[in-house]
Design a protein around this motif. Structure first.
Motif, short mmCIF file in Angstrom:
data_model
loop_
_atom_site.label_atom_id
_atom_site.label_comp_id
_atom_site.label_asym_id
_atom_site.label_seq_id
_atom_site.Cartn_x
_atom_site.Cartn_y
_atom_site.Cartn_z
N VAL A 229 0.83 -1.20 0.00
CA VAL A 229 0.00 0.00 0.00
C VAL A 229 0.87 1.25 0.00
CG1 VAL A 229 -1.61 1.35 1.39
CG2 VAL A 229 -1.99 -1.09 1.07
N THR A 230 2.00 1.19 0.68
CA THR A 230 2.88 2.35 0.81
C THR A 230 3.77 2.55 -0.41
OG1 THR A 230 2.92 2.00 3.20
CG2 THR A 230 4.62 3.44 2.29
N HIS A 231 4.21 1.45 -1.03
CA HIS A 231 5.27 1.54 -2.04
C HIS A 231 4.86 1.16 -3.45
CE1 HIS A 231 7.46 1.10 1.82
NE2 HIS A 231 8.36 1.88 1.25
N ALA A 232 3.69 0.63 -3.67
CA ALA A 232 3.34 0.15 -5.00
C ALA A 232 1.85 0.32 -5.26
CB ALA A 232 3.73 -1.32 -5.14
N LEU A 233 1.44 0.00 -6.46
CA LEU A 233 0.04 0.00 -6.83
C LEU A 233 -0.45 -1.44 -6.85
CD1 LEU A 233 0.09 2.52 -9.83
CD2 LEU A 233 -0.66 2.97 -7.49
N THR A 234 -1.50 -1.72 -6.09
CA THR A 234 -2.04 -3.08 -6.08
C THR A 234 -2.93 -3.30 -7.29
OG1 THR A 234 -3.96 -2.45 -4.77
CG2 THR A 234 -1.99 -3.12 -3.57
N VAL A 235 -3.02 -4.53 -7.73
CA VAL A 235 -3.89 -4.89 -8.84
C VAL A 235 -4.71 -6.12 -8.44
CG1 VAL A 235 -2.34 -3.98 -10.59
CG2 VAL A 235 -2.16 -6.37 -9.90
N VAL A 264 1.12 -6.64 -7.97
CA VAL A 264 1.31 -5.19 -8.01
C VAL A 264 1.44 -4.74 -9.46
CG1 VAL A 264 2.41 -5.08 -5.73
CG2 VAL A 264 3.82 -5.40 -7.77
N PHE A 265 1.38 -3.41 -9.64
CA PHE A 265 1.60 -2.81 -10.96
C PHE A 265 2.83 -1.93 -10.86
CE2 PHE A 265 1.00 0.57 -14.11
CZ PHE A 265 0.84 -0.20 -15.26
N ARG A 266 3.86 -2.30 -11.60
CA ARG A 266 5.10 -1.53 -11.57
C ARG A 266 5.10 -0.53 -12.71
NH1 ARG A 266 9.56 -6.20 -10.74
NH2 ARG A 266 10.71 -4.81 -12.10
N VAL A 267 5.24 0.76 -12.35
CA VAL A 267 5.19 1.82 -13.35
C VAL A 267 6.53 1.92 -14.07
CG1 VAL A 267 4.78 4.27 -13.76
CG2 VAL A 267 3.47 3.05 -12.01
#
Length: 283
Positions: A229-235, A264-267
């Motif tokens: 939640v703090t470091h990435a985007l969940t999918v 997660v979703f890595r940008v």
């Protein structure tokens, strides 16, 4: 001639209250040797003292009344031993669950949580031998054991190419029932019985390793979720687990290692990324 002991005397000798003795009588566990029809007074014999003490000890162990009746009703010592041993096993399991809950609670209450190492990992498409089913959460452990036993029987160690794993739909946790898939990477996957050959979709995961017994696995899940939640985007997607070392490898639960992967979703890639892997440590 009345029996030797009044209920008060019998209570004193057995360290059971009069109220408890009355309750045992009403439950049909320990009937007085004689009840005065005029006064209703209960009387006991000294030969009933051991029976009263056995009932008391079994009740201290929370043995159900029906099982106590079964113990007292049989003269077969083996049958008595089976009933008591069965309850002892249930108590041991309950004690193990209680101890695990205490360990988990202590971890949660620790004001200085230990560091958690998180790896961002790209998983390629993989073909595996797997069993999939819709499972009630309460049966998930039993279902997993049955499915893994079937996979192990179909693919002996010489055919395996990696540790077993599982993918679990979010509904399993949020709604109490959902799709579970357990699998083994093997050289030549083949269908048999419930076993199917499936392709696992590529995935981007935040991965950490839970060390030790599975009883407090939820604590590690919580810490990984907090990191995500703090470091990435969940999918949306199933939670991934990989059993690097587990009950099938050793009975020493301290040696177990369970890898947890959160979708997660890595940008953008981070500096230091190597072959789809990045290591992050939080404290």
């Amino acid at each position: 001639m009345r029996p030797t002991l009044t209920i008060g005397e019998f209570a004193t000798l057995t360290h059971l209250s009069v109220r408890t003795l009355r309750r045992y009588h009403e439950a049909g566990l320990l009937e007085p040797a004689y009840v005065d029809p005029a006064t209703g007074y209960r009387y006991y014999t000294s030969q009933q003292i051991p029976t009263a003490q056995v009932i008391h000890r079994l009740r201290q162990l929370d043995v159900p009344l029906a099982e106590i009746r079964s113990v007292l009703a049989t003269d077969d010592p083996h049958r008595r031993a089976e009933v008591i041993a069965g309850h002892a096993r249930r108590l041991e399991k309950e004690l193990a669950r209680t101890q695990a809950a205490v360990v988990s609670l202590r971890r949660l209450l620790n004001p200085e949580p230990p560091s958690i190492d998180v790896e961002l990992r790209s998983l390629p498409r993989r073909t595996v031998a797997a069993i999939t089913g819709r499972v009630e959460f309460g049966r998930s452990l039993a279902w997993y054991d049955e499915a893994m036993a079937e996979l192990d029987a179909a693919f002996p160690p010489a055919e395996r190419t990696g540790p077993p794993g599982g993918q679990y739909a979010n509904a399993l946790f949020t709604h109490g029932a959902g799709t579970m898939t357990v699998y083994r990477p093997v050289r030549e996957p083949r269908a048999s019985g419930r076993i199917e050959v499936i392709e696992l979709a590529p995935a981007e995961l935040a991965v950490t390793v839970h060390a030790g017994p599975h009883d407090d696995l939820d604590v590690t899940y919580g810490r990984l979720g907090d990191w995500v939640v703090t470091h990435a985007l969940t999918v949306d997607g199933p939670v991934h687990e990989s059993y690097l070392v587990g009950p099938r490898d050793t009975t020493d639960s301290d040696e177990w290692r369970t890898e947890i992967g959160w979708p997660v979703f890595r940008v953008t890639p981070s500096v230091g990324q190597d072959s789809g892997r990045e290591i992050h440590t939080t404290r």
